[in-house]
Design a protein around this motif. Structure first.
Motif, PDB file in Angstrom:
ATOM      1  N   LYS A 175      65.638  78.856 101.510  1.00 18.36           N
ATOM      2  CA  LYS A 175      66.930  79.534 101.294  1.00 18.36           C
ATOM      3  C   LYS A 175      66.720  80.869 100.580  1.00 18.36           C
ATOM      4  O   LYS A 175      67.394  81.865 100.884  1.00 18.36           O
ATOM      5  N   THR A 176      65.817  80.882  99.618  1.00 20.11           N
ATOM      6  CA  THR A 176      65.557  82.117  98.883  1.00 20.11           C
ATOM      7  C   THR A 176      65.030  83.208  99.808  1.00 20.11           C
ATOM      8  O   THR A 176      65.480  84.360  99.756  1.00 20.11           O
ATOM      9  N   PHE A 177      64.089  82.876 100.655  1.00 21.92           N
ATOM     10  CA  PHE A 177      63.513  83.882 101.551  1.00 21.92           C
ATOM     11  C   PHE A 177      64.557  84.394 102.544  1.00 21.92           C
ATOM     12  O   PHE A 177      64.592  85.586 102.866  1.00 21.92           O
ATOM     13  N   LYS A 178      65.410  83.504 103.030  1.00 25.10           N
ATOM     14  CA  LYS A 178      66.442  83.946 103.969  1.00 25.10           C
ATOM     15  C   LYS A 178      67.470  84.838 103.290  1.00 25.10           C
ATOM     16  O   LYS A 178      67.973  85.807 103.884  1.00 25.10           O
ATOM     17  N   SER A 179      67.774  84.520 102.033  1.00 28.29           N
ATOM     18  CA  SER A 179      68.773  85.333 101.338  1.00 28.29           C
ATOM     19  C   SER A 179      68.230  86.709 100.980  1.00 28.29           C
ATOM     20  O   SER A 179      68.984  87.695 100.975  1.00 28.29           O
ATOM     21  N   ILE A 180      66.951  86.822 100.675  1.00 30.06           N
ATOM     22  CA  ILE A 180      66.374  88.106 100.258  1.00 30.06           C
ATOM     23  C   ILE A 180      65.910  88.931 101.459  1.00 30.06           C
ATOM     24  O   ILE A 180      66.197  90.134 101.556  1.00 30.06           O
ATOM     25  N   PHE A 181      65.215  88.279 102.394  1.00 28.37           N
ATOM     26  CA  PHE A 181      64.613  89.023 103.511  1.00 28.37           C
ATOM     27  C   PHE A 181      65.384  88.865 104.816  1.00 28.37           C
ATOM     28  O   PHE A 181      65.095  89.558 105.793  1.00 28.37           O
ATOM     29  N   GLY A 182      66.327  87.921 104.840  1.00 29.81           N
ATOM     30  CA  GLY A 182      67.069  87.689 106.065  1.00 29.81           C
ATOM     31  C   GLY A 182      66.249  87.007 107.140  1.00 29.81           C
ATOM     32  O   GLY A 182      66.632  87.012 108.316  1.00 29.81           O
ATOM     33  N   LYS A 183      65.137  86.417 106.771  1.00 28.43           N
ATOM     34  CA  LYS A 183      64.242  85.775 107.721  1.00 28.43           C
ATOM     35  C   LYS A 183      63.701  84.484 107.106  1.00 28.43           C
ATOM     36  O   LYS A 183      63.657  84.324 105.878  1.00 28.43           O
ATOM     37  N   SER A 184      63.259  83.591 107.979  1.00 23.91           N
ATOM     38  CA  SER A 184      62.645  82.351 107.511  1.00 23.91           C
ATOM     39  C   SER A 184      61.212  82.622 107.072  1.00 23.91           C
ATOM     40  O   SER A 184      60.614  83.663 107.413  1.00 23.91           O
ATOM     41  N   ILE A 185      60.662  81.681 106.329  1.00 26.01           N
ATOM     42  CA  ILE A 185      59.260  81.805 105.934  1.00 26.01           C
ATOM     43  C   ILE A 185      58.369  81.856 107.168  1.00 26.01           C
ATOM     44  O   ILE A 185      57.383  82.595 107.207  1.00 26.01           O
TER      45      ILE A 185
END
Length: 1016
Positions: free
Chosen positions: A247-257
């Protein structure tokens, strides 16, 4: 009957709550030394240190404050509490810490403990490494504080269940503590080119968790951050809220890990794939003498030619252990194993990270350094007839890289003494020592010149007057020479890179060494006549530990490729025509060269050391030194439930407390009900400060269960134990305990009311006569086994146990029980094992114990044989023993006062990988198979009726029977079967199918076993 053994679970908690009375196998953490701790306070830290460690603790405190400032600014976060830092004088001292109870193997450079956020580090002689480790561990400490807060505040919330992946934890810490380096660049370059570097979300452990994770965070910072925007702080601030990495990566980068990982891999390919065309691999120009891919090992390193040049001694882990072997210098054929390391107290650690092997001038002996108990020693081991064995024990905190003098009289080595890593010599006969250097800089890989007049070594030392700051702790090493008496130090190379591993040519005119000046560790040589340098290799990955052959025509060296280290032989090295211009810088080195060109070399914000020409001094101001005082504080509170098919269901709330050193540990466990008599509780204290650990425990349990005739039984068990354990070394220990046990039983007779679904009616109550015992127990344990993912795979383990219950007043039973258990693991091929186990025991005296054979441990679909009529007799319930496994048989099927049990297994890889899409997505790897046979028996000692002379028991031992006209097993029972093993990550799942046989006939119907736990 499942619930009747709840008692055993309760009693087992006394043992598993601590480490003193460890009744099972396992290697030992040994407290060889008794440390006197002191501490001082800085603005943000409490820094603890032991005798002689004040100066290194001062350096650590200054580095820690600098790291604290950088991390706080990067993350925009201020920790809630002060952070304890425990500084050890050496890795040997560090390995004895009780802050955590796991064994700290060589290669672990420090750790941060979660519950009290304690940072524990060793001083190993290198200021650059010291800075890296402190910053790495403080990254953990601040991250734990930021994400978890105080443990007591988050213990019952979802924060406690939130676990970060290892690539995140370790990769972030390495990224913060060092921008980038030659070693991670080599590993990631090798991984992306040869194809073993997985997506970051599939990195689960090993060195890739550190270096792959570090590379991933480097990519994030370069692509999404800048010098004024530290993207890691944004990630952590979000994680503190979401408690979910995805969730953190999607919220910051707009992409999945997964998507970001693909971008990371593309960037790595862009940077490293072009390197393939312009570099060479070791096989292109050198003879490969070892093959880690074929052997499935990791280390083949530190080659050393014998004086005639036809053999090479080297360190390898091809059998799982670090061992010294001999191979042919012509074709690499293995000749002999000289030292079997990591199996005895004199070889606890083989110092593979800063080791070295050196030959005596006559070629009859080798010398090397190991950890042997509390200290390091230098071993002289005979290789051929005419040599001798000797152990030299310098009084130093650590010893590395020995080298035998050409005249055979002295050994040169690196040693940590008075908190400094310096060069020393020792006279082999008189055992007199001479210190050649004396400063806080690092020296490594010292080597005598062929005539014995000079010494060459690598060091990060400065040779002129200086002020040395934290900013200069970058690990810039150069090659130096000195006269044999330690005078006349001269600098041979001058670079802001890492020049190391020097070795003399036989004529003394050249020195070969490694240098990472182009971003890859290559071989170079220095011509001492005209003082020129020239490269010998232009490798794609890297090289280390070169050694010149006695005839000067060959250089043996170690090279990294495809995830491991191998030894190569470079012939006619000085005939190679490689220019500096052809060794182009890597992408990483181009960046560091730009940084160096525009950096302010005179920047000194926090001076650590200085020398104005009169000697090195520590410039950090003194701190008020305070004695350490014992004070308990909570480690954790845990409420748990457990299930075991033999022991039943249990649960308890547990509070653990300890002092800051972990030497004193207090365990409180309770399951409180409406009255104290109905409650369960245990209180244990353990003192782990000295080599002999001791403890005391008191317990009380009350439980109910249904007997076979529907009566309700209630047992009250209470007592206490005094325990001691003395580990002789990492592998051997002696345990001792004195136990008092009281058992009281109530029987409540019941009957059905006669109506469907109505409660039972109590018809009576009877209080039975209880049992009181006092027992003395001792056991000797030896364990040198190595573990794989489902159980031990190599080595051996054995134990011998004696328990005695004396016939004294106030006790009700007396016996003497003797047991032994020996297990041997034979490894052959790559993943194949033959495992043998033989155990046996006997119980003697007025009230001997029973041994129950049948079944396996943690049997989920357990089956029970008709129980002996007296099983509800309290003695048989609480004092029986249960040797496992005995497959093909049910629980309680065989029993007696004597037994033996033999297990023979062939373990092999069965399925490498299996993936399911339906009904649930599931991927499992490394499924192992097993073929086994179990042979055993349990019987009573024959007891003859004095009048008839007949055996009063029907369990006397008869091995064979001929009643059918052929030989068949009688009281000896046997089974055979097949099984599979799967490591699910949190447990090993076992499935076995076993058939009984008496060698004449075979039971047609097998018994199936679904169980959990590692193999024996």
């Amino acid at each position: 009957m499942k619930l009747l053994a709840k008692y055993f679970l309760c009693l087992l908690l006394i043992v598993t709550a601590g480490t003193v009375q460890a009744q099972e196998f396992g290697k030992n953490k040994v407290n060889y030394s008794v440390f006197t701790w002191q501490f001082f306070e800085t603005e943000h830290f409490d820094v603890y240190y032991t005798d002689g460690g004040y100066k290194t603790a001062l350096i650590a405190s200054e580095i820690a404050e600098d790291s604290y400032d950088r991390l706080s600014r990067h993350w925009n976060f201020t920790p809630r509490k002060r952070i304890p830092i425990l500084v050890n004088n050496s890795h040997n001292d560090f390995s004895e810490t009780n802050v955590i109870l796991e064994i700290l193997e060589e290669g672990i450079g420090g750790f941060t403990e979660l519950f009290k956020n304690r940072v524990v580090i060793p001083w190993e002689g290198s200021l650059a490494k010291f800075r890296h480790v402190i910053h790495h561990e403080l990254t953990h400490a601040l991250m734990f504080d930021m994400l978890y807060g105080g443990v007591l505040e988050s213990i019952f919330s979802r924060e406690y269940m939130f676990q970060l992946p290892l690539w995140f934890i370790e990769g972030l810490a390495d990224h913060e503590s060092q921008y980038w380096g030659t070693e991670p660049d080599m590993i990631v370059r090798d991984g992306i080119i040869t194809g073993y570097l997985p997506p970051v979300q599939h990195i689960y452990g090993g060195y890739l968790a550190y270096k792959g994770g570090e590379s991933f965070f480097k990519f994030l910072q370069e692509e999404h951050g800048n010098p004024t925007k530290w993207i890691i702080g944004e990630i952590l601030q979000s994680l503190a809220t979401t408690k979910n990495v995805e969730k953190t990566f999607k919220s910051i980068f707009g992409k999945s890990i997964e998507d970001i990982s693909k971008e990371w891999h593309r960037k790595l390919r862009e940077n490293h794939w072009p390197e393939v065309a312009g570099r060479e691999i070791s096989e292109d120009f050198a003879l490969k003498l070892t093959d880690h891919r074929k052997l499935k090992n990791y280390l083949n390193m530190t080659p050393s030619f014998n004086p005639t040049g036809d053999r090479i001694a080297f360190l390898t882990d091809r059998n799982g252990y670090k061992e010294i072997m001999l191979m042919s210098a012509i074709d690499g054929k293995l000749i002999d194993t000289v030292v079997k390391g990591e199996k005895a107290g004199d070889y606890e650690e083989m110092h593979w990270m800063r080791g070295g092997i050196t030959w005596s001038p006559d070629g009859k002996m080798i010398a090397f350094a190991t950890k042997a108990g509390a200290k390091d020693v230098i071993h002289i081991s005979q290789v051929s007839s005419g040599g001798y064995d000797k152990v030299i024990k310098p009084d130093m905190d650590a010893i590395y890289s020995p080298d035998w003098s050409p005249d055979g009289r002295k050994i040169l080595f690196c040693g940590i003494k008075d908190s400094k890593l310096d060069l020393f010599t020792v006279d082999i006969e008189s055992l007199t020592y001479k210190r050649l250097t004396n400063d806080f800089f690092d020296e490594s890989s010292p080597r005598w010149s062929p005539d014995g007049k000079k010494i060459v070594f690598s060091s990060d030392r400065l040779t002129t007057s200086y002020e040395y700051s934290i900013e200069q702790m970058k690990g810039f090493y150069n090659i130096f020479t000195m006269d044999a008496d330690g005078t006349n130090i001269q600098q041979i190379t001058t670079s802001k890179f890492h020049d190391s591993n020097p070795s003399w040519s036989p004529d003394g005119e050249n020195i070969v060494f490694t240098s990472d000046r182009n971003g890859i560790s290559n071989l170079y040589y220095a011509d001492l006549k005209d003082m020129t340098l020239a490269p010998l290799t232009n490798l794609l990955t890297g090289a280390s530990t070169p050694c010149w052959s006695p005839d000067g025509n060959k250089i043996a060296f170690t090279s990294f490729k495809e995830g491991g280290w191998d030894i190569y032989l470079l012939k006619r090295p000085l005939k190679r025509n490689i220019t500096f211009e052809s060794i182009t810088p890597t992408t990483y080195r181009k960046e560091t060269l730009r940084q160096t060109a525009f950096s302010d070399d005179d920047k000194k914000e926090n001076i650590i050391l200085s020398d104005n020409g009169s000697g090195q001094k520590i410039t950090i101001g003194d701190k008020e030194q305070k004695p350490y005082k014992l004070k308990f504080s909570p480690d954790m509170f845990n409420a748990f439930a457990s299930y075991n098919t033999f022991y039943g269901v249990g649960g308890m709330g547990q509070l653990t407390l300890s002092d800051i050193m972990g030497n004193h540990r207090l365990f409180l466990g309770a399951n409180l009900l409406y009255s104290l008599e109905e409650s369960d509780g245990v209180v244990s204290y353990y003192n782990l400060k000295r080599q002999t650990n001791y403890g005391i425990s008191a317990f009380h349990y009350k439980t109910y269960y249904r007997s076979y005739n529907r009566n309700i039984l209630s047992d009250r068990i209470y007592g206490g134990s005094l325990m001691a354990s003395h580990p002789f070394n990492k592998f051997k220990r002696q345990d001792l305990s004195f136990n008092l046990l009281n058992i009281e039983r109530d029987v409540y007779q019941t009957t059905y009311s006669g109506y469907y679904n109505q409660p039972q009616i109590f018809t009576g109550h009877q209080k039975l006569e209880g049992i009181s015992t006092a027992t003395f127990e001792t056991q000797f344990v030896n364990d040198t086994s190595l573990w794989g993912h489902i159980g031990p795979v190599n080595g051996s383990r054995y134990k011998f146990n004696i328990e005695h219950a004396p016939d004294i007043p106030l006790t009700d039973i007396s016996f003497t029980t003797v047991e032994f258990d020996y297990r041997k693991y034979y490894r052959f091929g790559i993943k194949y094992n033959i495992v043998t186990r033989f155990s046996g025991g006997a119980s003697l005296g007025k009230n001997p114990r029973l041994f129950f054979l049948g079944g396996t441990s943690n049997w989920l679909n357990a089956q029970y044989k008709n129980l002996p009529g007296n099983l509800e007799y309290m003695q048989d319930m609480f004092f029986a023993r249960y040797p496992f496994p005995f497959r093909g048989f049910k629980y309680y099927e065989e029993y007696g006062q004597r037994y033996f049990l033999t297990n023979l297994e062939f373990r092999f890889p069965f399925i490498d990988y299996i993936a399911l899409n339906w009904p649930i997505p599931l991927a499992i790897g490394n499924i192992n198979g097993v073929l086994f046979t179990d042979i055993g028996s349990a019987w009573y000692k024959p007891s003859l009726d004095p009048e008839t002379g007949e055996d009063v028991y029907d369990k006397s031992f008869n091995a064979l029977s001929t009643s059918s006209g052929t030989y068949a097993l009688d009281d000896i029972k046997m089974s055979w079967g097949v099984g599979i093993r799967m490591n699910l990550g949190f447990a090993v799942l076992r499935f076995d199918t076993a058939w009984k046989t008496n060698l004449d006939t075979q039971e047609p119907k097998p018994v199936f076993y679904l169980s959990i736990g590692p193999d024996f």
